[in-house]
Design a protein around this motif. Structure first.
Motif, mmCIF file in Angstrom:
data_model
loop_
_atom_site.group_PDB
_atom_site.id
_atom_site.type_symbol
_atom_site.label_atom_id
_atom_site.label_comp_id
_atom_site.label_asym_id
_atom_site.label_seq_id
_atom_site.Cartn_x
_atom_site.Cartn_y
_atom_site.Cartn_z
ATOM 1 N N UNK A 3 0.817 -1.217 0.000
ATOM 2 C CA UNK A 3 0.000 0.000 0.000
ATOM 3 C C UNK A 3 0.848 1.264 0.000
ATOM 4 N N UNK A 4 2.168 1.126 -0.131
ATOM 5 C CA UNK A 4 3.027 2.311 -0.153
ATOM 6 C C UNK A 4 2.833 3.055 -1.461
ATOM 7 N N UNK A 5 2.590 4.369 -1.419
ATOM 8 C CA UNK A 5 2.446 5.145 -2.658
ATOM 9 C C UNK A 5 3.804 5.355 -3.311
ATOM 10 N N UNK A 6 3.828 5.651 -4.613
ATOM 11 C CA UNK A 6 5.112 5.900 -5.287
ATOM 12 C C UNK A 6 5.831 7.084 -4.648
ATOM 13 N N UNK A 7 7.069 6.872 -4.196
ATOM 14 C CA UNK A 7 7.851 7.936 -3.565
ATOM 15 C C UNK A 7 9.331 7.575 -3.619
ATOM 16 N N UNK A 8 9.915 7.552 -4.823
ATOM 17 C CA UNK A 8 11.351 7.230 -4.916
ATOM 18 C C UNK A 8 12.241 8.365 -4.447
ATOM 19 N N UNK A 9 11.712 9.618 -4.462
ATOM 20 C CA UNK A 9 12.486 10.779 -4.018
ATOM 21 C C UNK A 9 11.558 11.693 -3.221
ATOM 22 N N UNK A 10 12.148 12.457 -2.288
ATOM 23 C CA UNK A 10 11.361 13.290 -1.388
ATOM 24 C C UNK A 10 11.948 14.695 -1.311
ATOM 25 N N UNK A 11 11.057 15.681 -1.209
ATOM 26 C CA UNK A 11 11.432 17.044 -0.862
ATOM 27 C C UNK A 11 10.827 17.339 0.500
ATOM 28 N N UNK A 12 11.675 17.576 1.496
ATOM 29 C CA UNK A 12 11.239 17.866 2.858
ATOM 30 C C UNK A 12 11.352 19.369 3.097
ATOM 31 N N UNK A 13 10.278 19.991 3.573
ATOM 32 C CA UNK A 13 10.239 21.434 3.785
ATOM 33 C C UNK A 13 9.848 21.695 5.226
ATOM 34 N N UNK A 14 10.768 22.265 5.998
ATOM 35 C CA UNK A 14 10.464 22.529 7.403
ATOM 36 C C UNK A 14 9.355 23.571 7.523
ATOM 37 N N UNK A 15 8.407 23.303 8.408
ATOM 38 C CA UNK A 15 7.262 24.174 8.615
ATOM 39 C C UNK A 15 7.102 24.406 10.109
ATOM 40 N N UNK A 16 7.145 25.668 10.530
ATOM 41 C CA UNK A 16 7.100 25.968 11.957
ATOM 42 C C UNK A 16 5.725 26.399 12.418
ATOM 43 N N UNK A 17 4.706 25.891 11.764
ATOM 44 C CA UNK A 17 3.334 26.262 12.121
ATOM 45 C C UNK A 17 2.472 25.025 12.050
ATOM 46 N N UNK A 18 1.156 25.202 12.279
ATOM 47 C CA UNK A 18 0.233 24.093 12.117
ATOM 48 C C UNK A 18 0.143 23.675 10.660
ATOM 49 N N UNK A 19 -0.303 22.455 10.445
ATOM 50 C CA UNK A 19 -0.408 21.960 9.075
ATOM 51 C C UNK A 19 -1.539 22.656 8.329
ATOM 52 N N UNK A 20 -1.270 23.183 7.127
ATOM 53 C CA UNK A 20 -2.375 23.599 6.260
ATOM 54 C C UNK A 20 -3.020 22.350 5.664
ATOM 55 N N UNK A 21 -4.199 22.461 5.111
ATOM 56 C CA UNK A 21 -4.830 21.276 4.532
ATOM 57 C C UNK A 21 -4.036 20.774 3.338
ATOM 58 N N UNK A 22 -3.562 21.692 2.497
ATOM 59 C CA UNK A 22 -2.710 21.337 1.371
ATOM 60 C C UNK A 22 -1.297 21.818 1.674
ATOM 61 N N UNK A 23 -0.336 20.886 1.673
ATOM 62 C CA UNK A 23 1.002 21.190 2.183
ATOM 63 C C UNK A 23 1.650 22.381 1.484
ATOM 64 N N UNK A 24 1.636 22.421 0.152
ATOM 65 C CA UNK A 24 2.384 23.451 -0.559
ATOM 66 C C UNK A 24 1.712 24.816 -0.525
ATOM 67 N N UNK A 25 0.484 24.876 -0.009
ATOM 68 C CA UNK A 25 -0.166 26.184 0.103
ATOM 69 C C UNK A 25 0.497 27.040 1.176
ATOM 70 N N UNK A 26 1.376 26.449 1.984
ATOM 71 C CA UNK A 26 2.039 27.207 3.047
ATOM 72 C C UNK A 26 3.261 27.965 2.541
ATOM 73 N N UNK A 27 3.689 27.720 1.303
ATOM 74 C CA UNK A 27 4.891 28.389 0.801
ATOM 75 C C UNK A 27 4.648 29.883 0.679
#
Length: 296
Positions: A3-27
């Motif tokens: 059940x692992x989704x495709x993820x051969x590479x990762x971009x990790x972005x430190x976030x010092x706040x609560x999670x937004x519903x959509x991750x990249x909307x916090x940029x």
């Protein structure tokens, strides 16, 4: 399993706040075009086969998520500032495993990271992600945060809470990088054992969802081979050929320490009349793999 989704590479972005519903909307864009920047980073990640996630240290907030700040009132991320936060680029592909870290002067710099113009510093330390994205599904926060607490107590520098990684019904979800392994239904009393086995190059089969490096039929073939007694080392059972057959069937050749293994399997979708996650609906469908032949 599988059940692992495709993820051969990762971009990790430190976030010092609560999670937004959509991750990249916090940029945060210097031009005020946050949505455009998030879309651009997301598009670049899709083209490169990279999975972007937000990460943060355990214990920064007492609650899994934070409500939006009132107009004119500084929120926690505004008070602490996002400048100087870290980025990580992780390659999980066999023979190419590497973890690189750097710091952001501005979020637009992520485009330079993805383009290879910012290479960061190579780290020999593994990275452990625990999904606690309560705004996506409350189950992830309820089950994930106790696991993150137990893991951070043992390995504070390696442990990060993260945003949604898929498979909410398997909470608590843990990903070990750079091995790229997804684990599900992890409990606080098993998580330290799990990562120590991972650091030793051994998988924990009863909690393993699969490797994000490989497609689900290969993950299922590896599961069936381990169940048949083949060694559970991370780099055992690598696929050599993957042949798709009629009727949702596959024939997969795996390389094992005891010689090649041929596995034939099929995929089926079962309807379940139950809510599988806190935010899920009923009925729903789940995929199931069936083993037909395993030949050494």
């Amino acid at each position: 399993m599988a059940t692992a989704p495709p993820a051969p590479r990762w971009l990790l972005i430190e976030n010092r706040a609560g999670w937004p519903r959509q991750a990249l909307s916090s940029l945060q864009s210097a031009t005020g075009m946050e949505r455009a920047l998030g879309d651009e980073v997301g598009r670049a990640c899709r083209e490169l086969g990279i999975r972007p996630v937000l990460i943060r240290r355990y214990g920064r907030y007492a609650r899994a998520d934070l409500p939006p700040a009132e107009p004119g009132v500084q929120g926690p991320d505004e008070q602490s500032g996002q400048l100087g936060r870290r980025w990580g680029l992780v390659d999980c592909r066999v023979g190419q495993r590497v973890v690189r870290w750097g710091q952001l002067a501005a979020d637009e710099q992520l485009l330079d990271v993805l383009a290879g113009r910012e290479v960061g510093t190579v780290s020999s330390e593994p990275v452990y992600l625990v999904c606690t994205h309560g705004r996506h599904d409350a189950c992830c926060a309820v089950w994930g945060r106790p696991v993150a607490a137990a893991l951070a107590a043992a390995y504070p520098e390696r442990t990060w809470e993260c945003s949604h990684i898929g498979g909410d019904r398997f909470a608590a979800n843990v990903v070990t990088l750079p091995n790229g392994l997804f684990y599900g239904q992890v409990s606080p009393d098993r998580v330290v054992e799990l990562v120590e086995q991972d650091a030793a190059g051994v998988v924990v089969p009863d909690l393993l969802r699969g490797s994000g490096v490989f497609i689900p039929p290969v993950q299922a073939a590896q599961h069936f081979a381990r169940a048949a007694g083949h060694a559970p080392s991370v780099d055992n059972l690598l696929p050599r050929t993957v042949e798709e057959l009629p009727g949702n069937r596959w024939r997969i050749l795996l390389a094992s320490t005891t010689g090649p293994i041929t596995i034939e399997l099929s995929a089926h979708f079962d309807t379940v009349n139950a809510r599988l996650t806190c935010a899920g609906s009923s009925p729903t469908q789940i995929r199931r793999f069936e083993l037909h032949h395993l030949t050494n």
